[in-house]
Design a protein around this motif. Structure first.
Motif, PDB file in Angstrom:
ATOM      1  N   VAL A 171      58.623  38.549  42.527  1.00  0.00           N
ATOM      2  CA  VAL A 171      57.744  39.340  41.674  1.00  0.00           C
ATOM      3  C   VAL A 171      56.989  40.339  42.535  1.00  0.00           C
ATOM      4  N   GLN A 172      57.018  41.574  42.124  1.00  0.00           N
ATOM      5  CA  GLN A 172      56.339  42.621  42.881  1.00  0.00           C
ATOM      6  C   GLN A 172      54.867  42.648  42.519  1.00  0.00           C
ATOM      7  N   LEU A 173      54.017  42.651  43.512  1.00  0.00           N
ATOM      8  CA  LEU A 173      52.595  42.811  43.274  1.00  0.00           C
ATOM      9  C   LEU A 173      52.329  44.233  42.803  1.00  0.00           C
ATOM     10  N   VAL A 174      51.239  44.403  42.092  1.00  0.00           N
ATOM     11  CA  VAL A 174      50.869  45.720  41.565  1.00  0.00           C
ATOM     12  C   VAL A 174      49.514  46.113  42.116  1.00  0.00           C
ATOM     13  N   GLU A 175      49.503  47.215  42.845  1.00  0.00           N
ATOM     14  CA  GLU A 175      48.251  47.738  43.360  1.00  0.00           C
ATOM     15  C   GLU A 175      47.699  48.758  42.383  1.00  0.00           C
ATOM     16  N   SER A 176      46.392  48.780  42.263  1.00  0.00           N
ATOM     17  CA  SER A 176      45.759  49.776  41.408  1.00  0.00           C
ATOM     18  C   SER A 176      44.392  50.119  41.971  1.00  0.00           C
TER      19      SER A 176
END
Length: 119
Positions: free
Chosen positions: A2-7
């Motif tokens: 699962v790819q982490l999501v940066e924001s």
């Protein structure tokens, strides 16, 4: 994986602030910790900061005293608060789990969030 999501990236003037987050469904930052890296155009990726599963933190010297981790007690989200931003902080910021075994091995690098600081 699962790819982490940066924001939380964006464009600010020097001296401004931004708050980055690193999340994914089921990702437990308290268990896995987080490492932040950044890569400026034409430069190699560099490590910026880490928070461990025991809550201890560390920062590269160039951001020490300006960047700090904080945690949203309700949502459990960990934020990298970036204050007194400088043009040299301009880069793509990416996160990954600090621990890469067990449940944490399910998660991998996000695509990054761009931080641009103008003088």
């Amino acid at each position: 994986q699962v790819q982490l999501v940066e924001s939380g990236g964006g464009s600010v003037q020097a001296g401004g602030s931004l708050s980055l987050s690193c999340t994914a469904p089921g990702f437990n930052s308290e268990t896995c910790g987080i490492q932040w890296y950044r890569q400026a155009a034409g430069k190699q990726r560099e490590w910026v900061s880490s928070i461990s599963n025991d809550g201890s933190t560390s920062y590269v010297g160039s951001v020490e005293g300006r960047f700090a981790f904080s945690r949203d007690a309700v949502q459990g989200t960990v934020y990298l608060q970036m204050n007194s931003l400088k043009p040299e902080d301009t880069a793509m910021y990416s996160c990954k789990p600090r621990i890469v075994r067990g449940e944490c091995s399910e998660y991998t690098w996000g695509r990054g969030t761009q931080v641009t600081v103008s003088s």
